[in-house]
Design a protein around this motif. Structure first.
Motif, PDB file in Angstrom:
ATOM      1  N   ALA A  57     144.422 103.604  67.294  1.00  0.00           N
ATOM      2  CA  ALA A  57     144.901 102.309  66.801  1.00  0.00           C
ATOM      3  C   ALA A  57     143.934 101.186  67.170  1.00  0.00           C
ATOM      4  CB  ALA A  57     146.292 102.018  67.351  1.00  0.00           C
ATOM      5  N   VAL A  58     143.421 101.209  68.386  1.00  0.00           N
ATOM      6  CA  VAL A  58     142.470 100.180  68.825  1.00  0.00           C
ATOM      7  C   VAL A  58     141.178 100.265  68.015  1.00  0.00           C
ATOM      8  CG1 VAL A  58     140.944  99.542  70.756  1.00  0.00           C
ATOM      9  CG2 VAL A  58     143.399  99.771  71.115  1.00  0.00           C
ATOM     10  N   GLY A  59     140.723 101.475  67.748  1.00  0.00           N
ATOM     11  CA  GLY A  59     139.503 101.644  66.948  1.00  0.00           C
ATOM     12  C   GLY A  59     139.677 101.093  65.542  1.00  0.00           C
ATOM     13  N   ILE A  60     140.824 101.347  64.935  1.00  0.00           N
ATOM     14  CA  ILE A  60     141.099 100.818  63.597  1.00  0.00           C
ATOM     15  C   ILE A  60     141.172  99.297  63.636  1.00  0.00           C
ATOM     16  CG2 ILE A  60     142.842 100.689  61.765  1.00  0.00           C
ATOM     17  CD1 ILE A  60     143.488 103.676  62.464  1.00  0.00           C
ATOM     18  N   LEU A  61     141.890  98.759  64.624  1.00  0.00           N
ATOM     19  CA  LEU A  61     141.988  97.308  64.744  1.00  0.00           C
ATOM     20  C   LEU A  61     140.619  96.678  64.953  1.00  0.00           C
ATOM     21  CD1 LEU A  61     143.660  94.713  64.948  1.00  0.00           C
ATOM     22  CD2 LEU A  61     143.977  95.215  67.392  1.00  0.00           C
ATOM     23  N   TRP A  62     139.813  97.276  65.799  1.00  0.00           N
ATOM     24  CA  TRP A  62     138.478  96.734  66.080  1.00  0.00           C
ATOM     25  C   TRP A  62     137.586  96.808  64.839  1.00  0.00           C
ATOM     26  CZ3 TRP A  62     134.811  98.725  70.514  1.00  0.00           C
ATOM     27  CH2 TRP A  62     133.905  97.724  70.834  1.00  0.00           C
ATOM     28  N   TYR A  63     137.733  97.881  64.065  1.00  0.00           N
ATOM     29  CA  TYR A  63     136.975  97.995  62.817  1.00  0.00           C
ATOM     30  C   TYR A  63     137.353  96.860  61.856  1.00  0.00           C
ATOM     31  CZ  TYR A  63     135.218  99.823  58.417  1.00  0.00           C
ATOM     32  OH  TYR A  63     134.555  99.964  57.216  1.00  0.00           O
ATOM     33  N   LEU A  64     138.645  96.556  61.803  1.00  0.00           N
ATOM     34  CA  LEU A  64     139.125  95.501  60.908  1.00  0.00           C
ATOM     35  C   LEU A  64     138.860  94.097  61.456  1.00  0.00           C
ATOM     36  CD1 LEU A  64     142.540  97.106  59.896  1.00  0.00           C
ATOM     37  CD2 LEU A  64     140.434  96.997  58.521  1.00  0.00           C
ATOM     38  N   LYS A  65     138.834  93.961  62.771  1.00  0.00           N
ATOM     39  CA  LYS A  65     138.639  92.671  63.434  1.00  0.00           C
ATOM     40  C   LYS A  65     137.513  92.792  64.467  1.00  0.00           C
ATOM     41  CE  LYS A  65     142.187  90.220  61.862  1.00  0.00           C
ATOM     42  NZ  LYS A  65     142.036  88.900  61.283  1.00  0.00           N
ATOM     43  N   PRO A  66     136.260  92.917  64.018  1.00  0.00           N
ATOM     44  CA  PRO A  66     135.154  93.132  64.954  1.00  0.00           C
ATOM     45  C   PRO A  66     134.941  91.983  65.940  1.00  0.00           C
ATOM     46  CG  PRO A  66     134.336  92.771  62.719  1.00  0.00           C
ATOM     47  CD  PRO A  66     135.826  92.875  62.629  1.00  0.00           C
ATOM     48  N   GLU A  67     135.510  90.834  65.646  1.00  0.00           N
ATOM     49  CA  GLU A  67     135.375  89.705  66.572  1.00  0.00           C
ATOM     50  C   GLU A  67     136.201  89.902  67.846  1.00  0.00           C
ATOM     51  OE1 GLU A  67     138.649  88.550  63.599  1.00  0.00           O
ATOM     52  OE2 GLU A  67     136.720  89.586  63.521  1.00  0.00           O
ATOM     53  N   LEU A  68     137.116  90.841  67.839  1.00  0.00           N
ATOM     54  CA  LEU A  68     137.928  91.126  69.028  1.00  0.00           C
ATOM     55  C   LEU A  68     137.159  92.070  69.961  1.00  0.00           C
ATOM     56  CD1 LEU A  68     141.482  91.588  67.462  1.00  0.00           C
ATOM     57  CD2 LEU A  68     140.547  89.581  68.596  1.00  0.00           C
ATOM     58  N   ARG A  69     136.104  91.556  70.535  1.00  0.00           N
ATOM     59  CA  ARG A  69     135.211  92.368  71.361  1.00  0.00           C
ATOM     60  C   ARG A  69     135.884  92.925  72.608  1.00  0.00           C
ATOM     61  NH1 ARG A  69     130.013  92.354  70.082  1.00  0.00           N
ATOM     62  NH2 ARG A  69     129.349  92.580  72.240  1.00  0.00           N
ATOM     63  N   SER A  70     136.946  92.281  73.063  1.00  0.00           N
ATOM     64  CA  SER A  70     137.635  92.782  74.258  1.00  0.00           C
ATOM     65  C   SER A  70     138.311  94.135  74.001  1.00  0.00           C
ATOM     66  CB  SER A  70     138.652  91.765  74.766  1.00  0.00           C
ATOM     67  OG  SER A  70     139.623  91.490  73.794  1.00  0.00           O
ATOM     68  N   LEU A  71     138.416  94.542  72.744  1.00  0.00           N
ATOM     69  CA  LEU A  71     138.963  95.865  72.452  1.00  0.00           C
ATOM     70  C   LEU A  71     138.061  96.958  73.014  1.00  0.00           C
ATOM     71  CD1 LEU A  71     140.346  95.343  68.836  1.00  0.00           C
ATOM     72  CD2 LEU A  71     141.610  95.353  71.003  1.00  0.00           C
ATOM     73  N   GLY A  72     136.779  96.653  73.143  1.00  0.00           N
ATOM     74  CA  GLY A  72     135.864  97.596  73.801  1.00  0.00           C
ATOM     75  C   GLY A  72     136.252  97.799  75.258  1.00  0.00           C
ATOM     76  N   THR A  73     136.675  96.729  75.907  1.00  0.00           N
ATOM     77  CA  THR A  73     137.140  96.829  77.296  1.00  0.00           C
ATOM     78  C   THR A  73     138.397  97.679  77.368  1.00  0.00           C
ATOM     79  OG1 THR A  73     136.193  94.660  77.784  1.00  0.00           O
ATOM     80  CG2 THR A  73     137.864  95.492  79.312  1.00  0.00           C
ATOM     81  N   VAL A  74     139.301  97.486  76.424  1.00  0.00           N
ATOM     82  CA  VAL A  74     140.518  98.299  76.363  1.00  0.00           C
ATOM     83  C   VAL A  74     140.132  99.775  76.280  1.00  0.00           C
ATOM     84  CG1 VAL A  74     142.574  98.853  75.006  1.00  0.00           C
ATOM     85  CG2 VAL A  74     141.875  96.464  75.274  1.00  0.00           C
ATOM     86  N   ALA A  75     139.202 100.084  75.395  1.00  0.00           N
ATOM     87  CA  ALA A  75     138.785 101.475  75.204  1.00  0.00           C
ATOM     88  C   ALA A  75     138.184 102.051  76.486  1.00  0.00           C
ATOM     89  CB  ALA A  75     137.790 101.569  74.051  1.00  0.00           C
ATOM     90  N   TRP A  76     137.324 101.291  77.152  1.00  0.00           N
ATOM     91  CA  TRP A  76     136.722 101.776  78.405  1.00  0.00           C
ATOM     92  C   TRP A  76     137.785 102.016  79.466  1.00  0.00           C
ATOM     93  CZ3 TRP A  76     132.397 104.108  78.824  1.00  0.00           C
ATOM     94  CH2 TRP A  76     131.298 103.759  78.033  1.00  0.00           C
ATOM     95  N   LEU A  77     138.740 101.096  79.577  1.00  0.00           N
ATOM     96  CA  LEU A  77     139.799 101.249  80.577  1.00  0.00           C
ATOM     97  C   LEU A  77     140.642 102.487  80.305  1.00  0.00           C
ATOM     98  CD1 LEU A  77     140.812  97.499  80.933  1.00  0.00           C
ATOM     99  CD2 LEU A  77     139.838  98.943  82.749  1.00  0.00           C
ATOM    100  N   TRP A  78     141.015 102.694  79.040  1.00  0.00           N
ATOM    101  CA  TRP A  78     141.818 103.866  78.717  1.00  0.00           C
ATOM    102  C   TRP A  78     141.033 105.159  78.861  1.00  0.00           C
ATOM    103  CZ3 TRP A  78     144.589 101.643  73.812  1.00  0.00           C
ATOM    104  CH2 TRP A  78     145.617 100.791  74.226  1.00  0.00           C
ATOM    105  N   LEU A  79     139.760 105.138  78.506  1.00  0.00           N
ATOM    106  CA  LEU A  79     138.926 106.328  78.701  1.00  0.00           C
ATOM    107  C   LEU A  79     138.858 106.657  80.191  1.00  0.00           C
ATOM    108  CD1 LEU A  79     137.070 108.531  77.615  1.00  0.00           C
ATOM    109  CD2 LEU A  79     135.192 106.868  77.715  1.00  0.00           C
ATOM    110  N   GLY A  80     138.642 105.628  81.009  1.00  0.00           N
ATOM    111  CA  GLY A  80     138.639 105.841  82.453  1.00  0.00           C
ATOM    112  C   GLY A  80     139.981 106.347  82.947  1.00  0.00           C
ATOM    113  N   GLY A  81     141.059 105.806  82.388  1.00  0.00           N
ATOM    114  CA  GLY A  81     142.396 106.262  82.765  1.00  0.00           C
ATOM    115  C   GLY A  81     142.608 107.726  82.441  1.00  0.00           C
ATOM    116  N   ILE A  82     142.160 108.143  81.274  1.00  0.00           N
ATOM    117  CA  ILE A  82     142.290 109.554  80.890  1.00  0.00           C
ATOM    118  C   ILE A  82     141.497 110.437  81.848  1.00  0.00           C
ATOM    119  CG2 ILE A  82     141.649 111.270  79.136  1.00  0.00           C
ATOM    120  CD1 ILE A  82     142.382 109.103  77.016  1.00  0.00           C
ATOM    121  N   LEU A  83     140.262 110.033  82.111  1.00  0.00           N
ATOM    122  CA  LEU A  83     139.413 110.843  82.993  1.00  0.00           C
ATOM    123  C   LEU A  83     139.988 110.932  84.403  1.00  0.00           C
ATOM    124  CD1 LEU A  83     135.874 109.663  81.833  1.00  0.00           C
ATOM    125  CD2 LEU A  83     136.991 111.858  81.346  1.00  0.00           C
TER     126      LEU A  83
END
Length: 125
Positions: A57-83
């Motif tokens: 969902a975040v990837g789709i939102l970021w694709y549609l709204k590339p100005e929301l750069r903080s979505l990259g931070t969300v992705a890193w945090l969740w990736l770290g959480g999974i790991l």
């Protein structure tokens, strides 16, 4: 991190969730049940899959709204959480090294932090 990479990670982590879950249910059930760790392993798979879907969902939102750069931070945090969260539980269940359980809450904090950053990013919509 880019929207494309987030979508690719979501797909990979989703596929791994299904594969790991199926392997546990069929190939590891006896061992995990005997050690009393089957439910713990299921929790690790479940949280990985939830966050793989959330990454989608975040990837789709970021694709549609590339100005929301903080979505990259969300992705890193969740990736770290999974790991950290799921990864530590997988290792705990498969090896019996209980000291890894002390690391698991850090993964939970990463998940929560990602959701909070998403909350803040959504205010920009």
């Amino acid at each position: 991190m880019t929207a494309r990479l987030v979508l690719q990670l979501a797909a990979l982590l989703g596929a791994l969730s299904v594969g790991i879950g199926a392997f546990a249910a069929h190939g590891l059930r006896k061992m995990l049940t005997a050690s009393g760790r089957f439910e713990t392993f299921e929790t690790a798979v479940r949280y990985q899959f939830y966050h793989a879907l959330a990454l989608l969902a975040v990837g789709i939102l970021w694709y549609l709204k590339p100005e929301l750069r903080s979505l990259g931070t969300v992705a890193w945090l969740w990736l770290g959480g999974i790991l950290v969260f799921s990864g530590s539980l997988y290792v705990l269940c498969l090896t019996g090294v209980t000291k890894l359980g002390a690391v698991t809450p850090i993964g939970g904090v990463l998940f929560i932090a990602g959701w909070i950053v998403l909350l803040l990013a959504a205010r920009q919509l």
